[in-house]
Write a protein that holds these residues in place. Sequence first.
Motif, PDB file in Angstrom:
ATOM      1  N   THR A 296      -0.986  -4.727  -9.737  1.00 49.77           N
ATOM      2  CA  THR A 296      -0.697  -5.461  -8.483  1.00 49.77           C
ATOM      3  C   THR A 296      -0.538  -6.955  -8.333  1.00 49.77           C
ATOM      4  OG1 THR A 296      -2.001  -3.801  -7.342  1.00 49.77           O
ATOM      5  CG2 THR A 296      -1.101  -5.602  -5.962  1.00 49.77           C
ATOM      6  N   ARG A 297      -1.441  -7.476  -9.392  1.00 50.05           N
ATOM      7  CA  ARG A 297      -1.015  -9.022  -9.302  1.00 50.05           C
ATOM      8  C   ARG A 297       0.172  -9.436 -10.418  1.00 50.05           C
ATOM      9  NH1 ARG A 297      -5.948 -12.880 -10.155  1.00 50.05           N
ATOM     10  NH2 ARG A 297      -4.267 -14.317  -9.630  1.00 50.05           N
TER      11      ARG A 297
ATOM     12  N   GLY B  98     -11.680 -14.356   0.964  1.00 50.65           N
ATOM     13  CA  GLY B  98     -11.296 -15.866   0.911  1.00 50.65           C
ATOM     14  C   GLY B  98     -10.374 -15.833  -0.479  1.00 50.65           C
ATOM     15  N   ASP B  99     -11.315 -15.487  -1.682  1.00 47.55           N
ATOM     16  CA  ASP B  99     -10.882 -15.530  -2.802  1.00 47.55           C
ATOM     17  C   ASP B  99      -9.474 -14.988  -3.414  1.00 47.55           C
ATOM     18  OD1 ASP B  99     -13.140 -17.091  -3.581  1.00 47.55           O
ATOM     19  OD2 ASP B  99     -14.159 -15.478  -4.409  1.00 47.55           O
ATOM     20  N   ARG B 100      -9.209 -13.824  -2.401  1.00 47.44           N
ATOM     21  CA  ARG B 100      -8.015 -13.257  -2.715  1.00 47.44           C
ATOM     22  C   ARG B 100      -6.927 -13.446  -1.728  1.00 47.44           C
ATOM     23  NH1 ARG B 100     -11.241  -7.109  -2.764  1.00 47.44           N
ATOM     24  NH2 ARG B 100     -11.911  -7.135  -4.920  1.00 47.44           N
ATOM     25  N   GLU B 101      -7.220 -14.075  -0.818  1.00 44.04           N
ATOM     26  CA  GLU B 101      -6.230 -14.513   0.338  1.00 44.04           C
ATOM     27  C   GLU B 101      -4.823 -14.873  -0.357  1.00 44.04           C
ATOM     28  OE1 GLU B 101      -4.412 -14.518   3.900  1.00 44.04           O
ATOM     29  OE2 GLU B 101      -6.498 -14.011   3.399  1.00 44.04           O
ATOM     30  N   THR B 102      -4.901 -15.758  -1.220  1.00 39.59           N
ATOM     31  CA  THR B 102      -3.454 -16.253  -1.788  1.00 39.59           C
ATOM     32  C   THR B 102      -2.817 -15.462  -2.721  1.00 39.59           C
ATOM     33  OG1 THR B 102      -4.590 -17.934  -3.176  1.00 39.59           O
ATOM     34  CG2 THR B 102      -3.854 -18.552  -1.157  1.00 39.59           C
TER      35      THR B 102
ATOM     36  N   ALA C 243      -2.441  -4.523   0.098  1.00 38.92           N
ATOM     37  CA  ALA C 243      -1.894  -5.728  -0.471  1.00 38.92           C
ATOM     38  C   ALA C 243      -0.993  -5.675  -1.513  1.00 38.92           C
ATOM     39  CB  ALA C 243      -3.314  -6.634  -0.846  1.00 38.92           C
ATOM     40  N   PHE C 244       0.061  -6.491  -1.402  1.00 39.81           N
ATOM     41  CA  PHE C 244       1.312  -6.520  -2.310  1.00 39.81           C
ATOM     42  C   PHE C 244       1.411  -7.574  -3.422  1.00 39.81           C
ATOM     43  CE2 PHE C 244       1.971  -4.781   2.100  1.00 39.81           C
ATOM     44  CZ  PHE C 244       2.813  -3.547   2.001  1.00 39.81           C
ATOM     45  N   ASN C 245       1.999  -7.369  -4.319  1.00 41.64           N
ATOM     46  CA  ASN C 245       2.182  -8.409  -5.266  1.00 41.64           C
ATOM     47  C   ASN C 245       3.267  -9.400  -4.578  1.00 41.64           C
ATOM     48  OD1 ASN C 245       4.779  -9.470  -7.149  1.00 41.64           O
ATOM     49  ND2 ASN C 245       2.734  -9.124  -8.597  1.00 41.64           N
ATOM     50  N   LEU C 246       2.894 -10.754  -4.971  1.00 40.44           N
ATOM     51  CA  LEU C 246       3.321 -11.778  -4.259  1.00 40.44           C
ATOM     52  C   LEU C 246       5.059 -11.655  -4.318  1.00 40.44           C
ATOM     53  CD1 LEU C 246       1.194 -14.843  -4.909  1.00 40.44           C
ATOM     54  CD2 LEU C 246       1.651 -13.677  -2.697  1.00 40.44           C
ATOM     55  N   ASN C 247       5.702 -11.185  -5.440  1.00 36.53           N
ATOM     56  CA  ASN C 247       6.945 -11.109  -5.705  1.00 36.53           C
ATOM     57  C   ASN C 247       7.577  -9.703  -5.135  1.00 36.53           C
ATOM     58  OD1 ASN C 247       7.383 -13.684  -6.977  1.00 36.53           O
ATOM     59  ND2 ASN C 247       6.266 -12.642  -8.951  1.00 36.53           N
ATOM     60  N   THR C 248       6.791  -9.209  -4.201  1.00 36.72           N
ATOM     61  CA  THR C 248       7.578  -7.812  -3.610  1.00 36.72           C
ATOM     62  C   THR C 248       8.616  -8.191  -2.547  1.00 36.72           C
ATOM     63  OG1 THR C 248       5.389  -6.604  -4.043  1.00 36.72           O
ATOM     64  CG2 THR C 248       6.705  -5.801  -2.322  1.00 36.72           C
ATOM     65  N   ASP C 249       9.476  -7.139  -2.390  1.00 36.31           N
ATOM     66  CA  ASP C 249      10.700  -7.450  -1.532  1.00 36.31           C
ATOM     67  C   ASP C 249      10.165  -7.715  -0.287  1.00 36.31           C
ATOM     68  OD1 ASP C 249      12.852  -6.044   0.349  1.00 36.31           O
ATOM     69  OD2 ASP C 249      13.801  -6.588  -1.337  1.00 36.31           O
TER      70      ASP C 249
END
Length: 245
Positions: A79-80, A94-98, A218-224
């Motif tokens: 996922t990352r 909190g650690d995972r938020e960003t 939760a989604f990878n940050l580069n997800t559409d």
Amino acid sequence: MADKLALILVLLCCFHQEKVFANLPKLQVVTEEWVPYNYANQEGEIVGRATKKVREVLDLAGIEYDINLYPWARSMKLTRTQANTMIYSIYRSGDRETMFEWACPLMRPVRQYLFKLKNREDIKVASLEDAKKYVISIVRGSVVHEYLVKHGFEAGINLDITADPSASQRKLLAGRIDFLLTTEYTMYETLKAIGVNYDVVTPVIEVRNNSDRRACMAFNLNTDKELINKVRRALAEHNRKFIGP
């Protein structure tokens, strides 16, 4: 004439659905084994209370997807590192938020406890600090793993780290560990699956850090982004209509 009209409407619906899929990438969905929320049944199908809701939400969103089950650490890595990938059921900390884009809540808060064998009268704890004298089995990379490490627990001393959640129950029953950190429902269902009565274990203390949190998607940050927005809207609609899991 009515039959022809009905056929035209069906074809238009199918065309629209294909067009939606064509405009959005396919979503890779990953999870771990966490009975009864997400796990593989005897036929190898990924099922569970959370999985059922995830499928309903993604179908409502008109998303094309595949679901695969891996050890938690691998699901997190996928996922990352891979675009258009979503993980569930994951606690938002909190650690995972960003690290991810979030869609919440997927599940209601779940209370987690330290369980011991009922016949282990030698184990005496009144707090989490007391538990440092014993060995707790947890899943590598899980939110409770992160939480316990922050509170001074160490692998090889008072933490038994595993990638296979079912191994923890076997170790507890064999007396190879002192505690298993899990939910009452998960403990009950896991023991039931291997023919062991729930009465052989007892919850000792609640680990409150997790009890007030809700698991999410939760989604990878580069997800559409349109894909994410569709899932968020569908999840919000689902949560308005239904309670659970």
